[in-house]
Design an enzyme around this catalytic site. Structure first.
Site, mmCIF file in Angstrom:
data_model
loop_
_atom_site.group_PDB
_atom_site.id
_atom_site.type_symbol
_atom_site.label_atom_id
_atom_site.label_comp_id
_atom_site.label_asym_id
_atom_site.label_seq_id
_atom_site.Cartn_x
_atom_site.Cartn_y
_atom_site.Cartn_z
ATOM 1 N N ARG A 1 0.568 -1.234 -0.169
ATOM 2 C CA ARG A 1 0.010 -0.039 0.192
ATOM 3 C C ARG A 1 0.609 1.365 0.275
ATOM 4 O O ARG A 1 0.309 2.360 0.051
ATOM 5 C CB ARG A 1 -1.040 0.156 1.112
ATOM 6 C CG ARG A 1 -2.265 -0.495 0.840
ATOM 7 C CD ARG A 1 -3.402 0.017 1.781
ATOM 8 N NE ARG A 1 -3.263 0.057 3.145
ATOM 9 C CZ ARG A 1 -3.923 0.846 4.046
ATOM 10 N NH1 ARG A 1 -4.832 1.520 3.610
ATOM 11 N NH2 ARG A 1 -3.477 0.842 5.274
ATOM 12 N N ASP A 2 2.043 1.440 -0.119
ATOM 13 C CA ASP A 2 2.823 2.539 0.030
ATOM 14 C C ASP A 2 4.198 2.299 -0.750
ATOM 15 O O ASP A 2 5.122 2.843 -0.248
ATOM 16 C CB ASP A 2 3.085 3.175 1.302
ATOM 17 C CG ASP A 2 3.673 4.488 1.437
ATOM 18 O OD1 ASP A 2 3.221 5.329 0.273
ATOM 19 O OD2 ASP A 2 3.973 4.901 2.433
#
Length: 168
Positions: free
Chosen positions: A40-41
């Site tokens: 997610r990042d």
């Protein structure tokens, strides 16, 4: 014996060096997905190259579980969670709300490829895709196509898996 200065790890071509690093990041993400975890990042600032040329993907603090696991310590992807990420790289479903999946990380990898090609985050660049590599030369059409498909607004239009990005 570590190399004192890795430089481009034996490559004279900066683009090839960065693509090799990104392929290593893709392998790490593919492994995480196989274990039921999404990052997610993914972004350049979360990639580190070690003294011996090893590539690390850092900052798993936003990770989510893709499936139920008996020893689960991460929130499940379909449970309520905060929207997290870095705006210049975030997939539309991360910003607007929507179903997160492996294809969300595919978008993040595509946005990272966009940075490798242009020196700018995908969501702060003009146009739909890169045309010039930050070194000033034309971006090969195949890399443009990979970047644009990985960063398609609709998850259904993206590569279905990170390994398909690697194959492309």
């Amino acid at each position: 014996q570590p190399r004192e200065h890795l430089g481009l790890m034996g490559s004279e071509d900066p683009l090839m060096f960065h693509l090799r690093v990104l392929l290593d990041v893709c392998q790490a993400v593919a492994y995480a997905h196989s274990e039921g975890v999404m990052h997610r990042d993914i972004k350049p600032e979360n990639v580190m190259i070690g003294r011996f040329g090893q590539v690390y993907l850092l900052d798993w603090g936003s990770a989510l579980a893709l499936r139920e696991h008996p020893n689960r310590v991460l929130p499940l992807v379909d449970e309520p969670h905060r929207s997290e990420g870095t705006p210049a790289y975030m997939a539309p479903e991360m910003v607007q709300g929507g179903v997160l999946s492996e294809r969300t990380d595919v978008f993040l990898l595509g946005a990272t490829l966009h940075y490798v090609l242009t020196g700018r985050g995908r969501n702060v660049s003009e146009g739909t895709g890169p045309s010039r590599w930050m070194g000033g030369t034309e971006v090969p059409a195949e890399l443009n196509e990979i970047c644009d498909r990985a960063c398609a607004a609709s998850p259904a239009q993206r590569f279905p898996s990170v390994l398909e990005v690697v194959d492309a």
